[in-house]
Motif scaffolding. Structure first.
Motif, PDB file in Angstrom:
ATOM      1  N   GLY A  45       0.781  -1.233   0.000  1.00  0.00           N
ATOM      2  CA  GLY A  45       0.000   0.000   0.000  1.00  0.00           C
ATOM      3  C   GLY A  45       0.806   1.272   0.000  1.00  0.00           C
ATOM      4  O   GLY A  45       0.432   2.257  -0.628  1.00  0.00           O
ATOM      5  N   ARG A  46       1.959   1.308   0.726  1.00  0.00           N
ATOM      6  CA  ARG A  46       2.716   2.537   0.813  1.00  0.00           C
ATOM      7  C   ARG A  46       3.563   2.790  -0.428  1.00  0.00           C
ATOM      8  O   ARG A  46       4.183   3.833  -0.556  1.00  0.00           O
ATOM      9  N   MET A  47       3.586   1.824  -1.365  1.00  0.00           N
ATOM     10  CA  MET A  47       4.447   1.956  -2.533  1.00  0.00           C
ATOM     11  C   MET A  47       3.737   2.745  -3.633  1.00  0.00           C
ATOM     12  O   MET A  47       3.615   3.967  -3.535  1.00  0.00           O
ATOM     13  N   LEU A  48       3.254   2.099  -4.662  1.00  0.00           N
ATOM     14  CA  LEU A  48       2.605   2.839  -5.746  1.00  0.00           C
ATOM     15  C   LEU A  48       1.376   3.618  -5.276  1.00  0.00           C
ATOM     16  O   LEU A  48       1.246   4.811  -5.582  1.00  0.00           O
ATOM     17  N   PRO A  49       0.446   2.995  -4.525  1.00  0.00           N
ATOM     18  CA  PRO A  49      -0.701   3.783  -4.055  1.00  0.00           C
ATOM     19  C   PRO A  49      -0.269   4.951  -3.170  1.00  0.00           C
ATOM     20  O   PRO A  49      -0.804   6.064  -3.292  1.00  0.00           O
ATOM     21  N   GLY A  50       0.695   4.696  -2.261  1.00  0.00           N
ATOM     22  CA  GLY A  50       1.147   5.756  -1.378  1.00  0.00           C
ATOM     23  C   GLY A  50       1.796   6.886  -2.133  1.00  0.00           C
ATOM     24  O   GLY A  50       1.605   8.070  -1.808  1.00  0.00           O
TER      25      GLY A  50
ATOM     26  N   SER B 254       8.500   7.527  -4.425  1.00  0.00           N
ATOM     27  CA  SER B 254       7.495   6.644  -5.001  1.00  0.00           C
ATOM     28  C   SER B 254       7.750   5.193  -4.653  1.00  0.00           C
ATOM     29  O   SER B 254       6.823   4.405  -4.558  1.00  0.00           O
ATOM     30  N   ASN B 255       9.028   4.852  -4.476  1.00  0.00           N
ATOM     31  CA  ASN B 255       9.360   3.457  -4.197  1.00  0.00           C
ATOM     32  C   ASN B 255       8.709   2.520  -5.202  1.00  0.00           C
ATOM     33  O   ASN B 255       8.358   1.407  -4.886  1.00  0.00           O
ATOM     34  N   SER B 256       8.481   3.033  -6.416  1.00  0.00           N
ATOM     35  CA  SER B 256       7.748   2.236  -7.376  1.00  0.00           C
ATOM     36  C   SER B 256       8.622   1.234  -8.098  1.00  0.00           C
ATOM     37  O   SER B 256       8.122   0.247  -8.605  1.00  0.00           O
ATOM     38  N   ASP B 257       9.907   1.513  -8.125  1.00  0.00           N
ATOM     39  CA  ASP B 257      10.766   0.608  -8.866  1.00  0.00           C
ATOM     40  C   ASP B 257      11.586  -0.300  -7.964  1.00  0.00           C
ATOM     41  O   ASP B 257      11.820  -1.448  -8.266  1.00  0.00           O
ATOM     42  N   ASN B 258      12.073   0.271  -6.844  1.00  0.00           N
ATOM     43  CA  ASN B 258      12.984  -0.553  -6.065  1.00  0.00           C
ATOM     44  C   ASN B 258      12.368  -1.096  -4.789  1.00  0.00           C
ATOM     45  O   ASN B 258      12.986  -1.869  -4.088  1.00  0.00           O
ATOM     46  N   GLY B 259      11.154  -0.697  -4.452  1.00  0.00           N
ATOM     47  CA  GLY B 259      10.493  -1.242  -3.280  1.00  0.00           C
ATOM     48  C   GLY B 259      11.256  -0.969  -2.001  1.00  0.00           C
ATOM     49  O   GLY B 259      11.239  -1.786  -1.085  1.00  0.00           O
TER      50      GLY B 259
END
Length: 795
Positions: free
Chosen positions: A662-667, A785-790
């Protein structure tokens, strides 16, 4: 002297009966017709007068006998009538038919033809949907007809007179039809010619009834209905209807649509020359459009202007003006209904209109202007935030975002997906995972069990509840944690225990109380604590908005006003009062419980303004994969829910192949949108916090602040540039409590978020470990965003 003769030797005249010979006596002797006893002898001749009278009487008798056909009398042939007498009789009959026939036909037509009702006469016209600031959102053209009705007072007097000059100069004095025009039409019909003499009233009848065939029957019906309509409606009403129905070319029906099509302006702004040009096109729109034939258009324009001048409707100076040259080469685009994200706004508005009793037929025929609550800048910000964060992400991912004003319930942004003709994900049913935990706390605070943010619970993992094994993620465990910490770290075992203790039905009731619609079924079982029942993203934004407004609930809505073309207001939301659905203190305590989640998840807002939020992740069955991810949060002025998932509940992974929490792409989408939407607005504070039950207490491991709440300025890890870690409390590198950037050590605000994963799997979603842990050791959180590396914090 014959025997038996009178003595004087004279024999009286012999008379025989008309019906036979003389009567014979008994024995065969003939009896004389006369005897001295029967009739006196004539002793003198008849006078002239007597003779004439007698002959006349005999003639009459004879004629009577001939006519009556008395038997035994010769029949005299009747005299033949004069030929001229027959001609006169025919002429009399024809004259009678010429006078009485039309009257009789008119009476018959009056009885059998009915004036179209308002429903039957209703014509399709454009409906306009707008953003809150009246910017166009969607234009609905039923049957592809471009018509926008206006009231007569919106049409300039000179434009009305131009139409009269072109079509029916005696409109205000004739009975609805023109005798000479009708005669001309009949002659043309009989001789194969074209054209007629329809008045404006007749033209309106033709359009409103839909009968436009060329026939004498149609003309007959037109005349009758024209008179009937003239008796039922005023001339101004008829003219208004006509001006709104007549076709003027370029796909435009009515003067308002025509003004837009030819000059790009509203009808009330037309000049004399422009109005005359439009009026001139009525008889032959396809031929007298200046873009097709300027000479023909100018010739017709001159005719209209001359007629207006002759009747004194314009001055000589006004007549001297030149032919307009500012007409558009082609009609501007009408927009239509967009097929991108805006279509979902339009579709949602249609559903809301239906719920309020405004039918599709009204939308199609009453020229409605529907004003929505969606703010065009915020809708654009939502689209931009989603595009920015989702760029380069797998194609199977789907996104929804709904933002609501907590003080009114107005939907400020509504994104249901880029494909307007596809699924509206903002109104789709999905499991919310741990983002449902605030409702568990709301139920507990109202349970009269003395529960407060400082209450301590066993947060160890795993634990068994009612035969169900529930686990936290491997990233966080505690033997004794406060409720505040449990919300920040999203500890499954604590919230499951809390739900069981206060009653799962109370949890369902608390969710409905906050704003999850009553028709959304929430299963009252232990899994409700972890969000195993499906809800809509718009429901979550609305329910969290209730907490944002201190428990005052406002039903979410997307239509603020509906106005018909004639000015009637069909609906006006106005300032609808909310309902104190959740006690103020309860709502404020729930807000306080979420006050540290955003900073803990490194999705805090850039200007450090107070914000309450909760993330959520739903595990896919019993795997280490996830299928739904959420971030829902609010300030006092805006509540926003973001969901990321897929069409078929496939495993959701980011571009690095890591499971999405939840905190990654949605966040990241939530953070990007909220920063944009709130930029430049006052930094609002939540209301004063008054603890309920056990007040927040110092948690030696996580929260040394006795107040139990950290202000944004107390959070060095704000906006993810530094790793908060909350354990190290001020150590931006996250060295407190192990490594805060390491999901295995618990900076994971959603340690479970399983919601049964759609398959009743374990409540351990391995949050904070999952696929995120592989890169967590880097401690690099500069990528919000933490969208790529988590990286870093898992919810």
């Amino acid at each position: 002297m014959p025997p038996g003769a009178p003595g004087n030797g004279r024999v009286p005249p012999q008379r025989y009966r008309a019906d036979g010979p003389p009567v014979t006596q008994q024995g065969g002797a003939q009896r004389p017709p006369y005897s001295s006893g029967d009739m006196p002898l004539l002793t003198h001749d008849e006078t002239g007068a007597t003779s004439v009278a007698r002959e006349g009487a005999l003639a009459v008798a004879e004629r009577t006998e001939v006519v009556s056909g008395a038997p035994g009398m010769p029949q005299k042939p009747a005299r033949k009538g004069s030929p001229w007498r027959r001609v006169r009789r025919i002429l009399y009959v024809l004259l009678g038919l010429a006078v009485i026939g039309p009257l009789l036909a008119f009476v018959i037509g009056w009885m059998i033809f009915s004036v179209p009702s308002s429903d039957e006469a209703a014509l399709t016209q454009v409906a306009t949907f707008t953003f809150a600031d009246d910017q166009p959102l969607a234009t609905v053209r039923p049957e592809n007809v471009n018509r926008v009705k206006v009231t007569l007072d919106k049409v300039p007097q000179h434009t009305r007179e131009a139409v009269l000059a072109a079509e029916d100069a005696t409109f205000y004095s004739n009975p609805g039809f023109d005798i000479t025009g009708i005669a001309r039409a009949i002659f043309n019909q009989l001789t194969g010619g074209i054209g007629g003499g329809s008045t404006i009233t007749q033209q309106y009848v033709k359009v409103s009834t839909g009968h436009d065939e060329s026939s004498l029957w149609r003309k007959y019906k037109e005349v009758v209905l024209a008179v009937k309509i003239s008796r039922e409606q005023s001339k101004d009403q008829i003219l208004e209807n006509y001006l709104n129905t007549i076709y003027l070319g370029r796909g435009a029906y009515g003067v308002q649509a025509a003004a837009k099509a030819y000059f790009g302006k509203d009808v009330q702004d037309l000049t004399i020359g422009e109005g005359a040009m439009l009026a001139g096109t009525i008889q032959s729109p396809s031929n007298w459009d200046p873009a097709k034939s300027r000479p023909d258009a100018e010739r017709r324009w001159n005719f209209v202007m001359d007629q207006m001048a002759e009747r004194g409707w314009i001055t000589a100076a006004e007549r001297a003006q030149p032919f307009p040259t500012n007409w558009l080469p082609e009609a501007p685009s009408l927009g239509g209904v967009p097929d991108d994200d805006r279509y979902h706004i339009y579709e949602k508005a249609i559903q809301e209109l239906a719920a309020k009793g405004i039918t599709q037929d009204q939308i199609d025929t009453e020229g409605l202007t529907i004003t929505t609550t969606v703010q065009q800048p915020r809708q654009a910000q939502a689209v931009e935030a989603i595009k920015k964060v989702m760029k380069g992400q797998p194609d199977n991912l789907r996104t929804a975002l709904v933002s609501i004003d907590p003080k009114t319930g107005a939907i400020l942004a509504y994104y249901g997906g880029a494909n307007g003709l596809g699924t509206d994900y903002a109104n789709a049913m999905r499991q919310p995972g741990s983002s449902f935990k605030p409702f568990v706390l709301a139920a507990a605070l109202q349970s009269n069990k003395g529960i407060g943010l400082g209450s301590l619970y066993d947060g160890s993992s795993p634990q068994v509840f009612e035969g169900q094994s529930v686990s936290n993620s491997e990233g966080f465990n505690c033997d004794s944690c406060t409720v505040q910490t449990a919300m920040t770290k999203s500890i499954n075992t604590i919230f499951y225990r809390m739900a069981v203790d206060v009653g799962t039905q109370r949890v369902a009731d608390a969710a409905h109380q906050a704003g999850i619609p009553s028709d959304v079924e929430l299963a009252a079982r232990g899994g409700i604590a972890l969000g195993d029942s499906e809800v809509h993203p718009v429901d979550m934004a609305s329910a969290f908005a209730t907490f944002a407004d201190d428990g005052e609930r406002h039903e979410p809505y997307i239509v603020s006003k509906v106005v018909a073309a004639d000015g009637r207001v069909l609906f006006d939301r106005g300032d609808a009062a909310g309902e104190q659905a959740v006690p103020q203190q309860v709502a404020r305590n729930v807000t306080e419980s979420m006050i540290d989640v955003a900073s803990s998840s490194r999705i805090a807002l850039s200007d450090g303004r107070p914000v309450a939020s909760k993330t959520g992740t739903v595990q896919l069955n019993k795997t280490n994969q996830n299928k739904d991810a959420w971030t829902v949060g609010y300030t006092p002025s805006i509540s926003t829910a973001v969901w990321v998932g897929s069409d078929f509940s496939d495993p959701i992974k980011n571009s690095a192949g890591q499971p999405i929490f939840g905190r990654m792409l949605p966040g990241s989408i939530w953070q990007e949108f909220m920063n944009s939407a709130l930029r430049g607005t006052p930094k609002e504070q939540f209301s004063k916090f008054v603890p309920m039950g056990v007040p927040p207490a110092a948690d030696p491991a996580l929260n040394p602040n006795p107040s139990g709440s950290l202000s944004p300025s107390d959070t060095p890890g704000d906006n993810s540039d530094e790793n908060d870690g909350r354990g190290g409390r001020g150590n931006g590198n996250g060295n407190g409590r192990g490594n805060s950037d390491d999901g295995s050590n618990g900076n994971s605000d959603d340690n479970s978020d399983s919601g049964f994963g759609g398959g009743g799997g374990l409540f351990d979603s391995n949050d904070g470990n999952g696929g995120d842990s592989s890169d967590n050791s880097s401690g690099n959180s500069n990528d919000n965003s933490n969208s790529d590396n988590g990286t870093g914090n898992n919810d």
